[in-house]
Scaffold this active site. Sequence first.
Site, PDB file in Angstrom:
ATOM      1  N   THR A  17     -61.167  97.527  75.490  1.00  0.00           N
ATOM      2  CA  THR A  17     -62.170  98.566  75.735  1.00  0.00           C
ATOM      3  C   THR A  17     -61.521  99.897  76.124  1.00  0.00           C
ATOM      4  OG1 THR A  17     -63.792  96.973  76.417  1.00  0.00           O
ATOM      5  CG2 THR A  17     -64.004  99.129  77.424  1.00  0.00           C
ATOM      6  N   ARG A  60     -74.336  88.578  72.319  1.00  0.00           N
ATOM      7  CA  ARG A  60     -73.659  88.727  73.627  1.00  0.00           C
ATOM      8  C   ARG A  60     -73.379  90.214  73.930  1.00  0.00           C
ATOM      9  NH1 ARG A  60     -68.725  91.117  75.676  1.00  0.00           N
ATOM     10  NH2 ARG A  60     -68.159  90.003  77.562  1.00  0.00           N
ATOM     11  N   GLY A  71     -71.551  92.652  76.996  1.00  0.00           N
ATOM     12  CA  GLY A  71     -70.710  92.601  78.194  1.00  0.00           C
ATOM     13  C   GLY A  71     -71.093  93.668  79.205  1.00  0.00           C
ATOM     14  N   ASP A  72     -70.137  94.046  80.007  1.00  0.00           N
ATOM     15  CA  ASP A  72     -70.399  94.994  81.098  1.00  0.00           C
ATOM     16  C   ASP A  72     -70.382  96.451  80.648  1.00  0.00           C
ATOM     17  OD1 ASP A  72     -67.605  94.536  80.537  1.00  0.00           O
ATOM     18  OD2 ASP A  72     -67.135  95.803  82.265  1.00  0.00           O
ATOM     19  N   THR A 108     -62.747  97.719  82.528  1.00  0.00           N
ATOM     20  CA  THR A 108     -62.364  96.942  81.341  1.00  0.00           C
ATOM     21  C   THR A 108     -61.914  95.562  81.788  1.00  0.00           C
ATOM     22  OG1 THR A 108     -60.830  96.706  79.513  1.00  0.00           O
ATOM     23  CG2 THR A 108     -60.036  97.995  81.387  1.00  0.00           C
ATOM     24  N   GLY A 109     -62.380  94.556  81.068  1.00  0.00           N
ATOM     25  CA  GLY A 109     -61.977  93.202  81.441  1.00  0.00           C
ATOM     26  C   GLY A 109     -62.998  92.192  80.976  1.00  0.00           C
ATOM     27  N   GLY A 146     -66.078  90.800  80.744  1.00  0.00           N
ATOM     28  CA  GLY A 146     -67.342  91.452  81.076  1.00  0.00           C
ATOM     29  C   GLY A 146     -68.300  90.646  81.926  1.00  0.00           C
TER      30      GLY A 146
HETATM   31  N1  ASP Z   1     -65.397  94.488  79.179  1.00  0.00           N
HETATM   32  C1  ASP Z   1     -65.514  94.296  77.749  1.00  0.00           C
HETATM   33  C2  ASP Z   1     -66.552  93.256  77.477  1.00  0.00           C
HETATM   34  O1  ASP Z   1     -66.581  92.257  78.162  1.00  0.00           O
HETATM   35  C3  ASP Z   1     -64.238  93.901  77.105  1.00  0.00           C
HETATM   36  C4  ASP Z   1     -63.049  94.746  77.450  1.00  0.00           C
HETATM   37  O2  ASP Z   1     -63.010  95.376  78.493  1.00  0.00           O
HETATM   38  O3  ASP Z   1     -62.120  94.809  76.654  1.00  0.00           O
HETATM   39  O4  ASP Z   1     -67.292  93.406  76.545  1.00  0.00           O
END
Ligand code: ASP
Length: 329
Positions: A194, A222, A224-225, A245-246, A248
């Site tokens: 992200t 789905r 994410g965050d 980022t991470g 989610g």
């Molecule tokens: N946070 C993002 C998600 O879960 C993925 C990412 O940060 O790379 O969609």
Amino acid sequence: MQRQILALLASLALASLAGAQDVAIAIHGGAGTIERSELSADEERQIRLTLETALRAGHQRLENGASALDAIEAAIVILEDSPFFNAGRGAVFTHRGANELDASIMDGATRNAGAVAGVSHIRNPILLARRVMDESPHVLLSGEGAEEFALDQGFELIPGRYFHTERRWEQLERARRQTTSSMPVPPAEFRFGTVGAVALDKNGNIAAGTSTGGMTNKRYGRIGDSPLIGAGTYADNDTCAVSSTGHGEYFIRAAVAHDIAAQMRYADRDLVTATRDVVHNRLLKLGGSGGVIAMDRAGNIALEHNTPGMYRGSIDTDGTVTTAIYGDE
Ligand code: ASP
């Protein structure tokens, strides 16, 4: 009369001081298992160059007096257009081999926010998120409805093949081979990349934005965050601007971006202490991996991750440019 002149002079001096407000910007291109052995020297060089280009694009705008919102938009568009990051052009594939992109943006001065989720034909989702904020009474639009709004706003809907990169397709094939469950939690290599930005402008306003392709091999719509205000993105002039980022699901459950702001507001913590607590303590205890970038109104910057690496960079209030990838940098 003399007193009035003195008051006028004092207010002019204050105004010029306010005009001289330092600017700053920080960005990320995702956190994850980024080891030196995984990147060729050429890839590493190109990634660092893209990070620096994005930083300078945003910073230049800030120097010219643009708002923090405009600066983060400019930086994120460059990261979205790069095939290296999981956003825009380099977005990961869903289980069906499509791309569903999410993005959000927030203005710290007004706490206005805009976001889109699950869009498949928008070149730069961050620009559409901004449009949702500026031109609609809503905060979050999704899927076909978001694209209908984009059309009404004069955006071009681009063919899905724009997002087709070999690297991401191979990742999808690997993820499909490695996962048998219909609702897999993919290994770390399939979860990250992200992009995001936070900035402080000459008027002393801060803003944050985040854009992603989400998780490789995701299905069932789905989300994410990243498009969720309070999880992936948050900005409030009284506290800080944050982009996450991470993994989610954990960032949603920990309300990561808002929790950092809340610790500053209610527990009187400084930016770095609050950010470290959320990333290395609260999030980790849940089992969540990833990182955040955060900035307050004084231009303090926190770039924290609990993963081996995070693509990141900043230009601070002194104008010092830094880019980094690995944990030991
Ligand atoms: N946070 C993002 C998600 O879960 C993925 C990412 O940060 O790379 O969609």
